[in-house]
Design a protein around this motif. Structure first.
Motif, short mmCIF file in Angstrom:
data_model
loop_
_atom_site.label_atom_id
_atom_site.label_comp_id
_atom_site.label_asym_id
_atom_site.label_seq_id
_atom_site.Cartn_x
_atom_site.Cartn_y
_atom_site.Cartn_z
N LYS A 55 5.86 36.90 43.09
CA LYS A 55 6.10 36.84 44.43
C LYS A 55 5.08 36.12 45.17
O LYS A 55 3.83 36.30 44.89
CB LYS A 55 6.33 38.28 44.97
CG LYS A 55 7.48 38.71 44.38
CD LYS A 55 7.98 40.18 44.92
CE LYS A 55 9.37 40.68 44.51
NZ LYS A 55 9.62 42.17 44.93
N ILE A 56 5.48 35.64 46.30
CA ILE A 56 4.34 34.90 47.17
C ILE A 56 3.20 35.86 47.40
O ILE A 56 3.43 36.83 47.91
CB ILE A 56 4.89 34.37 48.59
CG1 ILE A 56 5.84 33.37 48.06
CG2 ILE A 56 3.79 33.79 49.29
CD1 ILE A 56 6.88 32.79 49.34
N ASP B 238 4.22 19.31 36.85
CA ASP B 238 5.44 19.75 37.88
C ASP B 238 6.65 18.84 37.47
O ASP B 238 6.51 17.86 36.65
CB ASP B 238 4.92 19.21 39.20
CG ASP B 238 3.75 19.96 39.54
OD1 ASP B 238 3.08 19.49 40.57
OD2 ASP B 238 3.70 21.17 39.46
N ALA C 209 1.28 30.97 45.73
CA ALA C 209 2.39 30.20 46.68
C ALA C 209 3.13 29.31 45.90
O ALA C 209 3.10 28.92 44.52
CB ALA C 209 1.20 29.09 47.42
N PRO C 210 4.41 29.06 46.55
CA PRO C 210 5.67 28.23 45.90
C PRO C 210 4.97 26.83 45.52
O PRO C 210 5.76 26.51 44.25
CB PRO C 210 6.54 28.08 47.11
CG PRO C 210 6.33 29.17 48.11
CD PRO C 210 4.73 29.24 47.81
N SER C 211 4.15 26.52 46.05
CA SER C 211 3.53 25.01 45.38
C SER C 211 2.94 25.05 44.14
O SER C 211 2.63 24.10 43.53
CB SER C 211 2.54 24.39 46.52
OG SER C 211 1.47 25.45 46.41
N THR D 211 4.47 26.86 41.53
CA THR D 211 5.36 26.65 40.67
C THR D 211 5.50 25.58 39.67
O THR D 211 5.29 24.17 40.25
CB THR D 211 7.00 27.11 41.41
OG1 THR D 211 7.03 28.12 41.93
CG2 THR D 211 8.07 26.73 40.38
N THR E 38 6.95 30.64 38.28
CA THR E 38 7.92 30.38 39.21
C THR E 38 7.30 31.44 40.36
O THR E 38 7.16 32.42 39.89
CB THR E 38 9.31 30.63 38.86
OG1 THR E 38 9.86 29.88 37.85
CG2 THR E 38 10.07 30.50 40.31
N VAL E 39 7.12 30.76 41.37
CA VAL E 39 6.82 31.68 42.56
C VAL E 39 7.62 31.53 43.59
O VAL E 39 8.09 30.66 44.00
CB VAL E 39 5.18 31.03 43.16
CG1 VAL E 39 4.78 31.91 44.30
CG2 VAL E 39 4.25 31.05 42.21
N VAL E 40 8.15 32.78 43.78
CA VAL E 40 9.17 33.03 44.84
C VAL E 40 8.90 33.93 46.24
O VAL E 40 8.10 34.54 46.09
CB VAL E 40 10.61 33.95 44.11
CG1 VAL E 40 10.73 32.65 43.05
CG2 VAL E 40 10.13 35.18 43.76
#
Lengths: 113, 115
Positions: B14-15, B38, B82-84, B86, B113-115
Motif C-alpha cells: 500500500k502507498i 518498468d 509510491a505507485p511510481s 511499481t 505493485t504499489v496500490v
C-alpha cells in the motif's frame, strides 16, 4: 554516463527468416553483453564480447562487436518461435565508473509460426 | 547451484508502506547490482556495490536505500512506497575482472505493485 540505444524497438518476423538487432553506445565500448528475457521472467545470458572485431555464436545466434562504430549487432538465422522474447544489450561503463553496468531498453522480438 | 536468489517473488504494497527486497548470492562475487524494469522498458540501475561496506548510486536511486554488510547479501529498502515504484526488480552479481568484463548473473526478479 554511458547510454545504449537498441534498434529496432520491436520486430515481428515470420518463422525461418533472418533478423538483426543493433546496439549503439554513446561512449567507447569496452565490451558488451547480450541477454534474452522471456516475458515475466529473468534474464538469460547469451554471450559476452570483450574486444573489437570479436564475433561469437551460440546455436543460431551470432553477435559481433565493432569498437570503431561503438556498436554491436545480434543476428539470428532461420528464426524459430523459441527465439521470441526481449533482447537486451548491456555494457560496462567506461572511465571512472567502470563497475557500473548499463543496459539498453531492449528489442521485443515476435516470431510468427 | 543457487546463484542469485531474490525474495519475495511477488508483493503488493500500500502507498506509504515500507519493505525490503532481499538478494543473496553464493558465488562470492564482489560486485552486486539492483535494477528496476518498468513495462516495455529496459533495466535502470538503482544502486550498486563493489564490496562489503561500499555502495553507490545508480541512475534512479531516489526512494530507495541499500546496505552491504556481507559479500553475500545486498538488500534493497523501499521507504514510503509510491505507485511510481511499481516495477519488476532484478538483482545481479558478477566477479571482478581486473579490467575485463565478467558475466553478470541475475536473479529471477521481484514483481512489486504499489496500490
Amino acid at each position: 554516463s554511458q547510454e545504449l540505444e537498441q534498434s529496432p524497438q520491436s520486430l515481428i518476423v515470420q518463422e525461418g527468416k533472418n533478423l538483426t538487432i543493433n546496439c549503439t553506445s554513446s561512449k567507447t565500448l569496452y565490451g558488451l553483453y547480450w541477454y534474452k528475457q522471456k516475458y515475466g521472467e529473468g534474464l538469460i545470458f547469451l554471450m559476452m564480447l570483450q574486444k573489437g572485431g570479436e564475433e561469437k555464436s551460440h546455436e543460431k545466434i551470432t553477435a559481433k562487436l565493432d569498437e570503431k562504430k561503438q556498436q554491436s549487432s545480434l543476428h539470428i538465422t532461420a528464426s524459430q518461435p523459441s527465439h521470441a522474447g526481449i533482447y537486451l544489450c548491456g555494457a560496462k561503463n567506461s572511465g571512472g565508473s567502470n563497475y557500473k553496468l548499463t543496459f539498453g531498453k531492449g528489442t521485443l522480438l515476435t516470431v510468427n509460426p | 547451484n543457487a546463484g542469485v536468489t531474490q525474495t519475495p517473488k511477488f508483493r503488493i504494497l500500500k502507498i506509504g508502506q515500507s519493505m525490503t527486497l532481499q538478494c543473496t548470492q553464493d558465488m562470492n562475487h564482489n560486485y552486486m547490482y539492483w535494477y528496476r524494469q518498468d513495462p516495455g522498458m529496459g533495466l535502470k540501475l538503482i544502486y550498486y556495490s563493489v564490496g562489503a561496506g561500499i555502495t553507490d548510486k545508480g541512475e534512479v536511486p531516489n526512494g530507495y536505500n541499500v546496505s552491504r554488510s556481507t559479500t553475500e547479501d545486498f538488500p534493497l529498502r523501499l521507504e514510503l512506497a509510491a505507485p511510481s515504484q511499481t516495477s519488476v526488480y532484478f538483482c545481479a552479481s558478477r566477479p571482478p575482472g581486473q579490467g575485463i568484463m565478467t558475466e553478470a548473473f541475475f536473479g529471477q526478479g521481484t514483481r512489486l505493485t504499489v496500490v
